[in-house]
Design an enzyme around this catalytic site. Structure first.
Site, PDB file in Angstrom:
ATOM      1  N   ASP A  33       0.162  -7.755   1.709  1.00 18.34           N
ATOM      2  CA  ASP A  33       0.507  -6.334   1.658  1.00 18.34           C
ATOM      3  C   ASP A  33       2.022  -6.142   1.595  1.00 18.34           C
ATOM      4  O   ASP A  33       2.579  -5.229   2.210  1.00 18.34           O
ATOM      5  CB  ASP A  33      -0.074  -5.579   2.850  1.00 18.34           C
ATOM      6  CG  ASP A  33       0.016  -4.058   2.667  1.00 18.34           C
ATOM      7  OD1 ASP A  33       0.019  -3.607   1.498  1.00 18.34           O
ATOM      8  OD2 ASP A  33       0.086  -3.338   3.673  1.00 18.34           O
ATOM      9  N   HIS A  87       0.816  -1.215   0.000  1.00 15.33           N
ATOM     10  CA  HIS A  87       0.000   0.000   0.000  1.00 15.33           C
ATOM     11  C   HIS A  87       0.852   1.268   0.000  1.00 15.33           C
ATOM     12  O   HIS A  87       0.347   2.355  -0.280  1.00 15.33           O
ATOM     13  CB  HIS A  87      -0.974  -0.004   1.187  1.00 15.33           C
ATOM     14  CG  HIS A  87      -0.361   0.265   2.523  1.00 15.33           C
ATOM     15  ND1 HIS A  87      -0.036  -0.728   3.418  1.00 15.33           N
ATOM     16  CD2 HIS A  87      -0.017   1.426   3.130  1.00 15.33           C
ATOM     17  CE1 HIS A  87       0.467  -0.190   4.511  1.00 15.33           C
ATOM     18  NE2 HIS A  87       0.504   1.114   4.363  1.00 15.33           N
ATOM     19  N   SER A 114       4.978   1.946   7.857  1.00 18.32           N
ATOM     20  CA  SER A 114       4.630   0.816   7.001  1.00 18.32           C
ATOM     21  C   SER A 114       5.838   0.355   6.196  1.00 18.32           C
ATOM     22  O   SER A 114       6.500   1.152   5.534  1.00 18.32           O
ATOM     23  CB  SER A 114       3.506   1.203   6.041  1.00 18.32           C
ATOM     24  OG  SER A 114       2.310   1.440   6.736  1.00 18.32           O
TER      25      SER A 114
END
Length: 392
Positions: free
Chosen positions: A162, A132, A235
């Site tokens: 992800d 993402h 992230s």
């Protein structure tokens, strides 16, 4: 009476004089007392043992772990153009709540930059990050620990975990050390290193809250839960143990919008390595699929059996899927796949995901209390139907 008082005064004067002499001797010749005791064969006064740290106590600082791991953690800047529409809001608050506003003028494009983190996992320049972070990016720049900037190319991405793999062209890359995933336990100290809110090389500390977390009932992937602070920009960063070894890739946070605090997740390093190898080899990840959904086996409260009984119950079968073609039905209880016993629904999903599409596997279980056996031809798992909207 006078004689007694005079005697006491005489003794007191000599006691005071003796203490004064002892003080002066001790001040200018501090070792004289020990020498005198040794000369007359007297044992020295016992000394209290030094306090020792209790066994198993953790270090007072994790700076060494950070020094080993931090150079392998990079900042990622994913640039893309996004299309937006100017909106004129209604003056009436009720209309604003119902309709929002009216589009005005043509749509326009503007640049957008997404901040994230990544981990160098190979001297050849492969970097693991989150899908993402780099999704739909036109240009990806990587800032290394030593200040160098490298342009990255996308090798491949996997929406289900992800994860994404980037490739940079640079020399003398610090590769992170990989931990033994089987050694990770709930309660272990972990450090999250990344680029939260653009604050590069930020380190936060917590513990492993749980392992094997399932974030989607239909996904075979599990996650590490941690209370180490993970914020926007973390992230794709590293979750390392107290030795500075990689145990996971930080991926998301259940934030205050969900009335939660201290609940973050990371992709276990073993899962990340498997995805990494497949993305480098083929550019995509292939998983096996039987075409059914599962749940825990229901057990009556008075049955005398444990609440989480062995096996998995089929709750739904996809029409035309491998399970349907093999005759598997809803309410079947599956106990064995191939040569392995099935522990629970998550265990069954992991087993079927590891199978190659086109291969055949024997599945056995109970149907209405009677044993049955089926041969299932594994298909390729279809893409995810949706993605998570959690923070991270």
């Amino acid at each position: 009476m006078k004689d007694a008082a005079g005697l006491l005064a005489f003794v007191a004067r000599f006691v005071v004089l003796g203490l004064a002499v002892a003080f002066v001797v001790g001040l200018f010749w501090p070792g004289s007392g020990d020498r005198l005791r040794a000369r007359f064969g007297l044992a020295p006064a016992a000394q209290a043992p030094a306090a020792t740290a209790p066994a198993g106590r953790g270090p007072a600082s994790y700076a060494d772990a950070v020094a080993r791991a931090a150079p392998s953690v990079v900042n990622i800047y994913a640039n893309k153009m996004v299309t937006e529409q100017a909106v004129r809001m209604y003056s009436d608050p009720v209309l604003q709540r119902l309709f929002g506003g009216l589009p005005t003028g043509p749509a326009y494009k503007r640049p957008q930059q997404v901040l994230g983190s990544g981990v160098i996992v190979s001297a050849e320049g492969y970097v693991l990050t989150n899908n993402h972070v780099i999704a739909n990016a036109d240009d990806i720049q990587v800032l290394l620990y030593d200040g160098r900037i490298a342009k990255a190319t996308l090798v491949g991405a996997d929406e289900e975990t992800d994860l994404a793999v980037l490739k940079i062209e640079a020399g003398n890359l610090p590769v992170i050390r990989i931990a033994d995933q089987h050694a990770v336990r709930a309660g272990d100290v972990v450090l999250a290193i990344g680029n939260p809110l653009g604050l590069n090389q930020t380190v936060t500390m917590g513990i492993v809250s749980a392992i094997g977390r399932q974030l989607s009932s239909g996904s075979p992937e599990d996650f590490i839960q941690t209370d180490a602070a993970i914020n926007l920009g973390n992230s794709g960063g590293a979750l390392v143990n107290a030795e500075g070894e990689l145990v996971g890739i930080n991926t998301l946070l259940i934030g205050k919008a969900a009335n939660a605090e201290g609940i973050g997740f990371a992709i276990p390093v073993d899962n990340a390595k498997k995805v990494l190898d497949q993305l480098i080899a083929t550019g995509h990840v292939v998983r096996g699929w039987m075409g059914a959904d599962y749940a825990f086996v229901p057990v009556a409260a008075d049955s005398g059996l444990p609440a989480a009984a062995r096996g998995a119950q089929v709750t739904d079968v996809y029409p035309g899927g491998p399970a349907a073609l093999a005759g598997i039905q809803p309410h079947d209880i599956l106990l064995r796949i191939g040569t392995d016993d099935i522990l629970d629904p998550a265990d069954l999903r992991r087993h079927e995901a590891a199978l190659q599409p086109g291969s055949k596997v024997q599945v056995s279980g109970l149907r209405n209390g009677a044993p049955f056996h089926s041969e299932v031809t594994i298909a390729q798992r279809p893409p995810m139907l949706g993605s998570s909207a959690l923070d991270g």
